[in-house]
Write a protein that holds these residues in place. Structure first.
Motif, PDB file in Angstrom:
ATOM      1  N   ASN A  31       0.833  -1.197   0.000  1.00 27.83           N
ATOM      2  CA  ASN A  31       0.000   0.000   0.000  1.00 27.83           C
ATOM      3  C   ASN A  31       0.869   1.249   0.000  1.00 27.83           C
ATOM      4  O   ASN A  31       2.056   1.199   0.300  1.00 27.83           O
ATOM      5  CB  ASN A  31      -0.917   0.003   1.219  1.00 27.83           C
ATOM      6  CG  ASN A  31      -1.951  -1.101   1.156  1.00 27.83           C
ATOM      7  OD1 ASN A  31      -2.667  -1.241   0.182  1.00 27.83           O
ATOM      8  ND2 ASN A  31      -2.007  -1.904   2.202  1.00 27.83           N
ATOM      9  N   LEU A  32       0.262   2.382  -0.289  1.00 30.84           N
ATOM     10  CA  LEU A  32       0.979   3.658  -0.362  1.00 30.84           C
ATOM     11  C   LEU A  32       1.250   4.282   1.011  1.00 30.84           C
ATOM     12  O   LEU A  32       2.085   5.173   1.127  1.00 30.84           O
ATOM     13  CB  LEU A  32       0.175   4.670  -1.193  1.00 30.84           C
ATOM     14  CG  LEU A  32      -0.098   4.316  -2.645  1.00 30.84           C
ATOM     15  CD1 LEU A  32      -1.034   5.350  -3.259  1.00 30.84           C
ATOM     16  CD2 LEU A  32       1.194   4.220  -3.434  1.00 30.84           C
ATOM     17  N   GLY A  33       0.551   3.837   2.050  1.00 29.84           N
ATOM     18  CA  GLY A  33       0.583   4.474   3.358  1.00 29.84           C
ATOM     19  C   GLY A  33       1.938   4.808   3.938  1.00 29.84           C
ATOM     20  O   GLY A  33       2.186   5.963   4.314  1.00 29.84           O
ATOM     21  N   PRO A  34       2.858   3.840   4.046  1.00 30.09           N
ATOM     22  CA  PRO A  34       4.155   4.156   4.654  1.00 30.09           C
ATOM     23  C   PRO A  34       4.917   5.257   3.916  1.00 30.09           C
ATOM     24  O   PRO A  34       5.448   6.172   4.545  1.00 30.09           O
ATOM     25  CB  PRO A  34       4.912   2.827   4.601  1.00 30.09           C
ATOM     26  CG  PRO A  34       3.836   1.796   4.621  1.00 30.09           C
ATOM     27  CD  PRO A  34       2.716   2.398   3.816  1.00 30.09           C
ATOM     28  N   GLY A  35       4.946   5.201   2.601  1.00 28.84           N
ATOM     29  CA  GLY A  35       5.629   6.237   1.819  1.00 28.84           C
ATOM     30  C   GLY A  35       4.949   7.575   1.955  1.00 28.84           C
ATOM     31  O   GLY A  35       5.606   8.609   2.089  1.00 28.84           O
ATOM     32  N   PHE A  36       3.618   7.573   1.958  1.00 29.00           N
ATOM     33  CA  PHE A  36       2.860   8.810   2.091  1.00 29.00           C
ATOM     34  C   PHE A  36       3.136   9.476   3.435  1.00 29.00           C
ATOM     35  O   PHE A  36       3.421  10.666   3.502  1.00 29.00           O
ATOM     36  CB  PHE A  36       1.359   8.529   1.932  1.00 29.00           C
ATOM     37  CG  PHE A  36       0.502   9.739   2.135  1.00 29.00           C
ATOM     38  CD1 PHE A  36       0.377  10.689   1.135  1.00 29.00           C
ATOM     39  CD2 PHE A  36      -0.166   9.930   3.333  1.00 29.00           C
ATOM     40  CE1 PHE A  36      -0.406  11.822   1.324  1.00 29.00           C
ATOM     41  CE2 PHE A  36      -0.946  11.056   3.532  1.00 29.00           C
ATOM     42  CZ  PHE A  36      -1.076  12.002   2.527  1.00 29.00           C
ATOM     43  N   ILE A  37       3.067   8.708   4.502  1.00 27.10           N
ATOM     44  CA  ILE A  37       3.284   9.259   5.847  1.00 27.10           C
ATOM     45  C   ILE A  37       4.722   9.733   6.013  1.00 27.10           C
ATOM     46  O   ILE A  37       4.975  10.790   6.582  1.00 27.10           O
ATOM     47  CB  ILE A  37       2.886   8.241   6.923  1.00 27.10           C
ATOM     48  CG1 ILE A  37       1.361   8.070   6.900  1.00 27.10           C
ATOM     49  CG2 ILE A  37       3.354   8.682   8.306  1.00 27.10           C
ATOM     50  CD1 ILE A  37       0.845   6.956   7.769  1.00 27.10           C
ATOM     51  N   ALA A  38       5.675   8.966   5.495  1.00 32.01           N
ATOM     52  CA  ALA A  38       7.085   9.372   5.598  1.00 32.01           C
ATOM     53  C   ALA A  38       7.325  10.683   4.859  1.00 32.01           C
ATOM     54  O   ALA A  38       8.008  11.578   5.366  1.00 32.01           O
ATOM     55  CB  ALA A  38       8.002   8.280   5.054  1.00 32.01           C
ATOM     56  N   ASN A  39       6.743  10.815   3.665  1.00 32.05           N
ATOM     57  CA  ASN A  39       6.901  12.053   2.892  1.00 32.05           C
ATOM     58  C   ASN A  39       6.155  13.215   3.534  1.00 32.05           C
ATOM     59  O   ASN A  39       6.636  14.346   3.535  1.00 32.05           O
ATOM     60  CB  ASN A  39       6.440  11.849   1.452  1.00 32.05           C
ATOM     61  CG  ASN A  39       7.423  11.032   0.645  1.00 32.05           C
ATOM     62  OD1 ASN A  39       8.623  11.075   0.877  1.00 32.05           O
ATOM     63  ND2 ASN A  39       6.918  10.257  -0.296  1.00 32.05           N
ATOM     64  N   LEU A  40       4.996  12.929   4.095  1.00 35.40           N
ATOM     65  CA  LEU A  40       4.201  13.957   4.761  1.00 35.40           C
ATOM     66  C   LEU A  40       4.970  14.573   5.934  1.00 35.40           C
ATOM     67  O   LEU A  40       4.987  15.776   6.115  1.00 35.40           O
ATOM     68  CB  LEU A  40       2.896  13.332   5.265  1.00 35.40           C
ATOM     69  CG  LEU A  40       1.897  14.237   5.959  1.00 35.40           C
ATOM     70  CD1 LEU A  40       1.284  15.212   4.962  1.00 35.40           C
ATOM     71  CD2 LEU A  40       0.806  13.398   6.603  1.00 35.40           C
ATOM     72  N   GLY A  41       5.623  13.715   6.712  1.00 32.81           N
ATOM     73  CA  GLY A  41       6.361  14.183   7.882  1.00 32.81           C
ATOM     74  C   GLY A  41       7.830  14.418   7.624  1.00 32.81           C
ATOM     75  O   GLY A  41       8.572  14.783   8.534  1.00 32.81           O
ATOM     76  N   ASN A  42       8.279  14.170   6.374  1.00 33.32           N
ATOM     77  CA  ASN A  42       9.690  14.313   6.023  1.00 33.32           C
ATOM     78  C   ASN A  42      10.577  13.516   6.988  1.00 33.32           C
ATOM     79  O   ASN A  42      11.509  14.038   7.587  1.00 33.32           O
ATOM     80  CB  ASN A  42      10.094  15.784   5.993  1.00 33.32           C
ATOM     81  CG  ASN A  42      11.391  15.999   5.239  1.00 33.32           C
ATOM     82  OD1 ASN A  42      11.720  15.254   4.323  1.00 33.32           O
ATOM     83  ND2 ASN A  42      12.133  17.010   5.635  1.00 33.32           N
ATOM     84  N   VAL A  43      10.223  12.230   7.155  1.00 35.49           N
ATOM     85  CA  VAL A  43      10.948  11.344   8.062  1.00 35.49           C
ATOM     86  C   VAL A  43      11.399  10.079   7.332  1.00 35.49           C
ATOM     87  O   VAL A  43      10.915   9.761   6.253  1.00 35.49           O
ATOM     88  CB  VAL A  43      10.081  10.941   9.281  1.00 35.49           C
ATOM     89  CG1 VAL A  43       9.752  12.158  10.131  1.00 35.49           C
ATOM     90  CG2 VAL A  43       8.809  10.232   8.857  1.00 35.49           C
ATOM     91  N   GLU A  44      12.326   9.375   7.944  1.00 34.21           N
ATOM     92  CA  GLU A  44      12.808   8.107   7.399  1.00 34.21           C
ATOM     93  C   GLU A  44      11.845   6.980   7.762  1.00 34.21           C
ATOM     94  O   GLU A  44      11.049   7.097   8.696  1.00 34.21           O
ATOM     95  CB  GLU A  44      14.179   7.769   7.985  1.00 34.21           C
ATOM     96  CG  GLU A  44      15.275   8.721   7.584  1.00 34.21           C
ATOM     97  CD  GLU A  44      16.603   8.359   8.227  1.00 34.21           C
ATOM     98  OE1 GLU A  44      17.614   8.432   7.518  1.00 34.21           O
ATOM     99  OE2 GLU A  44      16.630   8.011   9.422  1.00 34.21           O
ATOM    100  N   ILE A  45      11.978   5.897   7.020  1.00 37.70           N
ATOM    101  CA  ILE A  45      11.246   4.665   7.315  1.00 37.70           C
ATOM    102  C   ILE A  45      12.240   3.663   7.892  1.00 37.70           C
ATOM    103  O   ILE A  45      13.337   3.489   7.356  1.00 37.70           O
ATOM    104  CB  ILE A  45      10.594   4.085   6.043  1.00 37.70           C
ATOM    105  CG1 ILE A  45       9.468   4.992   5.572  1.00 37.70           C
ATOM    106  CG2 ILE A  45      10.083   2.670   6.294  1.00 37.70           C
ATOM    107  CD1 ILE A  45       8.802   4.539   4.288  1.00 37.70           C
TER     108      ILE A  45
END
Length: 97
Positions: A31-45
């Motif tokens: 799903n797109l969720g992890p990438g979306f949230i990481a980009n939204l918060g400008n954080v690493e995964i």
């Protein structure tokens, strides 16, 4: 809610597939969720692979990867996350659509 949690510098956990893998030896559709949230918060995964959760009360193995910054393009980010998860778990990637 995830954005507010990230603002407080708390970690956000999200499962790439949204459920357990249905096909033995293979990851489910990412799903797109992890990438979306990481980009939204400008954080690493921080990728975390869990193997063996498909069996009730059986042993599980948890493998923790190295943090990475996902691609800004969400389609690329979801497959980047899936590749990292595949490396950690040994599960095969599903076909790209």
């Amino acid at each position: 809610a995830a954005k507010e949690i990230l603002k407080m510098n708390w970690p956000v956990g999200i499962f790439l597939e949204g459920t357990r893998s249905k096909i033995p030896g293979m990851l489910g559709k990412p799903n797109l969720g992890p990438g979306f949230i990481a980009n939204l918060g400008n954080v690493e995964i921080l990728p975390v692979g869990i193997v063996g959760s498909n069996k009730f009360f059986g042993p599980i193995t948890v493998r923790i990867g190295k943090p990475f910054v996902p691609e800004k393009d969400l389609e690329k980010a979801k497959w980047q996350c899936a590749e990292k998860l595949s490396e950690l778990t040994g599960l095969k990637l599903p076909d790209h659509e």
